[in-house]
Write a protein that holds these residues in place. Structure first.
Motif, PDB file in Angstrom:
ATOM      1  N   HIS A   1      -0.876   7.683   2.345  1.00 54.18           N
ATOM      2  CA  HIS A   1      -0.961   6.247   2.607  1.00 54.18           C
ATOM      3  C   HIS A   1      -2.246   5.906   3.350  1.00 54.18           C
ATOM      4  O   HIS A   1      -2.884   4.897   3.056  1.00 54.18           O
ATOM      5  CB  HIS A   1       0.268   5.782   3.398  1.00 54.18           C
ATOM      6  N   LYS A   2      -2.667   6.747   4.291  1.00 51.96           N
ATOM      7  CA  LYS A   2      -3.900   6.454   5.036  1.00 51.96           C
ATOM      8  C   LYS A   2      -5.116   6.435   4.110  1.00 51.96           C
ATOM      9  O   LYS A   2      -6.061   5.675   4.345  1.00 51.96           O
ATOM     10  CB  LYS A   2      -4.097   7.424   6.193  1.00 51.96           C
TER      11      LYS A   2
ATOM     12  N   LEU B   1      -5.048   2.975   2.450  1.00 55.79           N
ATOM     13  CA  LEU B   1      -5.510   1.974   3.416  1.00 55.79           C
ATOM     14  C   LEU B   1      -7.026   2.028   3.579  1.00 55.79           C
ATOM     15  O   LEU B   1      -7.693   0.997   3.641  1.00 55.79           O
ATOM     16  CB  LEU B   1      -4.832   2.174   4.771  1.00 55.79           C
TER      17      LEU B   1
ATOM     18  N   MET C   1       0.300  -1.526   7.136  1.00 55.68           N
ATOM     19  CA  MET C   1       0.530  -1.493   5.699  1.00 55.68           C
ATOM     20  C   MET C   1      -0.145  -2.731   5.127  1.00 55.68           C
ATOM     21  O   MET C   1      -0.247  -3.758   5.780  1.00 55.68           O
ATOM     22  CB  MET C   1       2.037  -1.531   5.425  1.00 55.68           C
ATOM     23  N   ARG C   2      -0.633  -2.632   3.907  1.00 55.98           N
ATOM     24  CA  ARG C   2      -1.215  -3.792   3.222  1.00 55.98           C
ATOM     25  C   ARG C   2      -0.196  -4.319   2.226  1.00 55.98           C
ATOM     26  O   ARG C   2       0.460  -3.559   1.516  1.00 55.98           O
ATOM     27  CB  ARG C   2      -2.505  -3.421   2.493  1.00 55.98           C
TER      28      ARG C   2
ATOM     29  N   LEU D   1      -2.609  -7.724   5.958  1.00 55.85           N
ATOM     30  CA  LEU D   1      -2.253  -6.612   6.838  1.00 55.85           C
ATOM     31  C   LEU D   1      -0.952  -6.948   7.551  1.00 55.85           C
ATOM     32  O   LEU D   1      -0.832  -7.980   8.201  1.00 55.85           O
ATOM     33  CB  LEU D   1      -3.367  -6.362   7.852  1.00 55.85           C
TER      34      LEU D   1
ATOM     35  N   SER E   1       0.832  -1.202   0.000  1.00 60.39           N
ATOM     36  CA  SER E   1       0.000   0.000   0.000  1.00 60.39           C
ATOM     37  C   SER E   1       0.870   1.257   0.000  1.00 60.39           C
ATOM     38  O   SER E   1       0.471   2.295  -0.545  1.00 60.39           O
ATOM     39  CB  SER E   1      -0.958  -0.007   1.191  1.00 60.39           C
TER      40      SER E   1
END
Length: 83
Positions: free
Chosen positions: A22-23, A26, A58-59, A45, A11
């Motif tokens: 980044h959020k 997600l 993070m994915r 995850l 991600s």
């Protein structure tokens, strides 16, 4: 990026590529309309250490590149990920 012959990304890389927070990436992944099994298999995850040494979510996305490992069309997210 490749890992043991599998195409993978994170991600964080998706956020950097599209120039997004980044959020936000997600949140988009979390809000996809797909089965929990699809999400578990395709968006693991994990945690990483940020620049301050703090653990962050993070994915980790893995595309096995095989039709046998891809979900049925009915399991695909109904909304495209648009950043």
């Amino acid at each position: 990026m490749a890992d043991q012959g599998k195409v993978v990304t994170t991600s964080l890389r998706v956020a950097a590529y599209f120039g997004r927070a980044h959020k936000a990436v997600l949140r988009k992944i979390a809000n996809m309309k797909c089965s929990s099994e699809f999400n578990r298999r395709n968006f693991a995850l994990v945690e990483y250490l940020d620049a301050k040494g703090e653990q962050r979510p993070m994915r980790f996305n893995c595309d096995h590149g095989s039709r046998l490992n891809r979900p049925a069309r009915s399991e695909m997210p109904s909304l495209p990920l648009q950043f």
